[in-house]
Design an enzyme around this catalytic site. Structure first.
Site, short mmCIF file in Angstrom:
data_model
loop_
_atom_site.label_atom_id
_atom_site.label_comp_id
_atom_site.label_asym_id
_atom_site.label_seq_id
_atom_site.Cartn_x
_atom_site.Cartn_y
_atom_site.Cartn_z
N TYR A 10 47.72 73.63 87.63
CA TYR A 10 48.68 72.92 86.78
C TYR A 10 48.13 71.58 86.32
O TYR A 10 48.14 71.26 85.13
CB TYR A 10 50.02 72.75 87.51
N VAL A 11 47.61 70.81 87.27
CA VAL A 11 47.12 69.47 86.92
C VAL A 11 45.85 69.56 86.08
O VAL A 11 45.73 68.92 85.02
CB VAL A 11 46.86 68.64 88.21
N THR A 86 46.00 70.90 97.48
CA THR A 86 46.05 70.33 98.83
C THR A 86 47.35 70.80 99.49
O THR A 86 48.24 70.01 99.75
CB THR A 86 46.02 68.78 98.77
N THR A 124 46.63 65.23 95.33
CA THR A 124 47.43 64.35 96.18
C THR A 124 46.91 64.42 97.61
O THR A 124 46.87 65.50 98.20
CB THR A 124 48.91 64.78 96.11
N TYR A 257 66.85 45.66 97.21
CA TYR A 257 66.80 46.38 98.50
C TYR A 257 65.56 47.26 98.66
O TYR A 257 65.56 48.16 99.49
CB TYR A 257 68.05 47.28 98.68
N PHE A 262 63.28 43.24 107.41
CA PHE A 262 63.99 43.51 108.66
C PHE A 262 65.18 44.43 108.39
O PHE A 262 65.46 44.82 107.26
CB PHE A 262 64.43 42.17 109.29
N CYS A 268 79.62 44.64 105.52
CA CYS A 268 79.98 45.74 104.60
C CYS A 268 79.12 46.99 104.75
O CYS A 268 79.64 48.09 104.88
CB CYS A 268 79.90 45.24 103.16
N LYS A 324 72.47 37.16 106.47
CA LYS A 324 71.51 36.74 105.45
C LYS A 324 71.65 35.24 105.23
O LYS A 324 72.68 34.66 105.60
CB LYS A 324 71.68 37.53 104.14
N ARG A 331 78.98 38.91 111.42
CA ARG A 331 79.43 40.27 111.76
C ARG A 331 78.34 41.30 111.45
O ARG A 331 77.85 41.38 110.34
CB ARG A 331 80.72 40.60 111.00
N1 LIG Z 1 51.58 70.70 90.23
C1 LIG Z 1 52.02 69.49 89.97
O1 LIG Z 1 53.00 69.27 89.28
C2 LIG Z 1 51.28 68.31 90.53
C3 LIG Z 1 51.60 67.01 90.08
C4 LIG Z 1 50.90 65.92 90.59
C5 LIG Z 1 49.92 66.12 91.54
N2 LIG Z 1 49.64 67.39 91.98
C6 LIG Z 1 48.57 67.52 92.98
O2 LIG Z 1 47.40 67.93 92.29
C7 LIG Z 1 46.65 68.87 93.07
C8 LIG Z 1 46.48 70.16 92.30
O3 LIG Z 1 47.77 70.74 92.11
P1 LIG Z 1 47.96 72.03 91.21
O4 LIG Z 1 49.42 72.35 91.24
O5 LIG Z 1 47.27 71.84 89.90
O6 LIG Z 1 47.15 73.11 92.10
P2 LIG Z 1 46.86 74.64 91.79
O7 LIG Z 1 46.89 75.37 93.08
O8 LIG Z 1 47.71 75.13 90.66
O9 LIG Z 1 45.36 74.63 91.24
C9 LIG Z 1 44.25 74.35 92.04
C10 LIG Z 1 43.04 75.03 91.39
O10 LIG Z 1 41.87 74.61 92.08
C11 LIG Z 1 40.97 75.71 92.10
N3 LIG Z 1 39.94 75.48 93.13
C12 LIG Z 1 40.06 75.53 94.47
N4 LIG Z 1 38.87 75.23 95.07
C13 LIG Z 1 38.00 74.97 94.06
C14 LIG Z 1 36.64 74.61 94.03
N5 LIG Z 1 35.92 74.47 95.15
N6 LIG Z 1 36.04 74.42 92.83
C15 LIG Z 1 36.75 74.57 91.68
N7 LIG Z 1 38.07 74.92 91.66
C16 LIG Z 1 38.68 75.12 92.83
C17 LIG Z 1 41.87 76.90 92.35
O11 LIG Z 1 41.24 78.13 92.01
C18 LIG Z 1 43.06 76.56 91.45
O12 LIG Z 1 42.87 77.10 90.16
C19 LIG Z 1 47.42 69.01 94.39
O13 LIG Z 1 46.90 68.10 95.33
C20 LIG Z 1 48.83 68.62 94.02
O14 LIG Z 1 49.55 68.12 95.13
C21 LIG Z 1 50.28 68.47 91.49
#
Ligand SMILES: NC(=O)c1ccc[n+]([C@@H]2O[C@H](COP(=O)([O-])OP(=O)(O)OC[C@H]3O[C@@H](n4cnc5c(N)ncnc54)[C@H](O)[C@@H]3O)[C@@H](O)[C@H]2O)c1
Length: 438
Positions: A10-11, A86, A124, A257, A262, A268, A324, A331
């Site tokens: 996705y990323v 991750t 992440t 906040y 502390f 309240c 505060k 109280r």
């Molecule tokens: N999905 C989200 O909305 C989102 C948003 C922000 C941050 N993140 C963080 O970004 C990271 C990726 O998330 P994601 O949802 O895109 O993960 P995902 O599982 O969709 O994609 C990970 C990709 O990495 C590939 N991969 C694994 N090992 C590899 C390697 N050695 N070499 C090359 N490619 C390899 C996998 O085949 C897979 O296509 C995570 O840590 C996630 O927490 C995700």
């Protein structure tokens, strides 16, 4: 710029398409041959609004290409993003095996490259991962030094699935932690045009921020849902309540906040929180998040008691007693609770609070303190200076300039200063200094 992206989930897919759209040459790398085949044919490997058209244009323009050859990808680009997964391990920690494996592979490729290269971790990860795991993996595989021969950065990704292209273009800010000014400048070149602040910080802070933001989002959702369950049981429209909660941008949706410090207290917050929880309990509505707030607050007070007891010395100065500054309301003051606990442990307390004078206390306030600390009169000191001078440990409860001036002027190197107020100036502190959670 010439950019490689490791991990086309996705990323990675969204970043690849958006960077190519913005005119950069992007080389995507993934282990999964199906994803590579899809991208080669101009199709995105994910379902996401707008991503198919953007990917097709990027591939057709030649600005987005893919490969499974790590060495070629590193050799052909100046900056690499790591976007592999991750996922959670069984115990809640993160499975970092993919991040480590990809770092070792990138390190191996860096060994064969002479030009400076920037590696940017976007997955992440917990604070410390980049410096304690990724940096050693890159360095040992490459034989090069991070911050000198190559740069290492962490840049959290704030996109949300479903609106990720919009989020890519409108992040809350661009946050970068890095060990090389050249690398940070490279990221400014890639993201500096976005309509948000570009903030450079240290790597561990950047890593922590992403986890804290997501925990906060989860907390917000759960808070709204617990309010929803109570309101539903009371036949009140929870959506209207929460919409009104959000209309208060002074105290609710605001930095108010949101500063570590502390414990809370006063006449309240604890009272009304208990009343809200009771409404739920009386209708068999479980609210575990609301129910854990007061215990968490108590743990915060106990952490200070434990720190004082660990010191083994007995004479304690407490600067501030009301809940505060600027009020004499005692109280449910957390400072009164702290004083009670310390007195209960047999410690000698001297208390100074410019707004608290026994002769002026009246009504419920007077009754409260007489019940909590029956001999308060004997413990109250005339001045901050006198309180500080006679103590082994000085606890600053209120963030008042006059109080701090007395501490800076009269504390000695033997004393321990415990800062509950959050605004002590460490540089002016002649004594040992401990901040309650910093
Ligand atoms: N999905 C989200 O909305 C989102 C948003 C922000 C941050 N993140 C963080 O970004 C990271 C990726 O998330 P994601 O949802 O895109 O993960 P995902 O599982 O969709 O994609 C990970 C990709 O990495 C590939 N991969 C694994 N090992 C590899 C390697 N050695 N070499 C090359 N490619 C390899 C996998 O085949 C897979 O296509 C995570 O840590 C996630 O927490 C995700």
């Amino acid at each position: 710029m010439k950019v490689s992206i490791f991990g086309l989930g996705y990323v990675g897919s969204v970043s690849a398409a958006c960077l190519a759209r913005d005119g950069h040459d992007v080389l995507g790398v993934d282990l999964n041959p199906q994803k590579l085949a899809l991208l080669r044919s101009g199709k995105a490997p994910i379902v996401e609004e707008g991503i198919q058209a953007l990917t097709r244009e990027a591939v057709e323009s030649g600005r987005l290409q893919v490969t499974d050859d790590v060495t070629a990808a590193i050799g052909a680009t100046e900056l690499s993003f790591i976007c592999v997964g991750t996922p959670s391990s069984a115990n809640g920690s993160q499975d970092l095996s993919a991040v480590v494996r990809v770092s070792e592979a990138i390190g191996g490729a860096l060994a064969r490259k002479s030009a400076f290269h920037t590696v940017v971790l976007r997955s992440t990860v917990a604070p410390g991962t980049a410096l304690e795991l990724i940096k050693p993996a890159l360095e040992s595989a490459s034989g090069k030094r991070s911050g000198v021969d190559f740069g290492l950065c962490f840049q959290p990704e704030f996109l949300r699935e479903g609106s990720s292209i919009r989020d890519y273009d409108h992040p809350p800010f661009t946050l970068v932690g890095g060990d090389s000014p050249v690398s940070i400048e490279a990221l400014r070149q890639l993201f500096g045009h976005l309509p948000c602040e570009f903030i450079a910080t240290d790597i561990r802070t950047a890593e922590a921020l992403k986890l804290v933001c997501n925990a906060f989002h989860a907390l917000k959702i759960t808070f709204a849902n617990e309010v929803g369950r109570i309101a539903g049981a009371l036949d009140i429209d929870s959506r209207q309540i929460m919409a009104l909660v959000c209309r208060d941008t002074r105290l609710n949706i605001s930095p108010a906040y949101m500063k570590p410090g502390f414990a809370f207290g006063g006449s309240c917050l604890p009272k009304d929180l208990r009343a809200l929880m009771y409404l739920g309990r009386a209708r068999d509505v479980d609210t575990p998040v609301l129910s854990s707030i007061l215990p968490s607050n108590q743990i915060h007070i106990e952490s200070v008691v434990e720190r004082v007891l660990a010191d083994k010395r007995r004479r304690i100065a407490l600067l501030g007693l009301s809940f505060k500054p600027g009020t004499d309301d005692l109280r449910e003051s957390p400072l009164v609770a702290l004083a009670e606990r310390l007195l209960g442990k047999g410690l000698r307390l001297s208390i100074y609070d410019a707004d608290v004078s026994l002769s002026r206390l009246i009504g419920a306030n007077k009754q409260y303190i007489e019940d909590a600390i029956p001999h308060l009169g004997e413990l109250l000191a005339e001045s901050a200076e006198a309180t500080v001078k006679g103590a082994d440990i000085v606890i600053v409860g209120h963030p008042l300039a006059a109080v701090w001036e007395a501490v800076y002027a009269h504390a000695t190197s033997e004393q321990l200063v415990i800062d509950l107020a959050g605004n002590g100036d460490r540089a002016r502190m002649p004594s040992n200094y401990w901040g309650v959670c910093w």
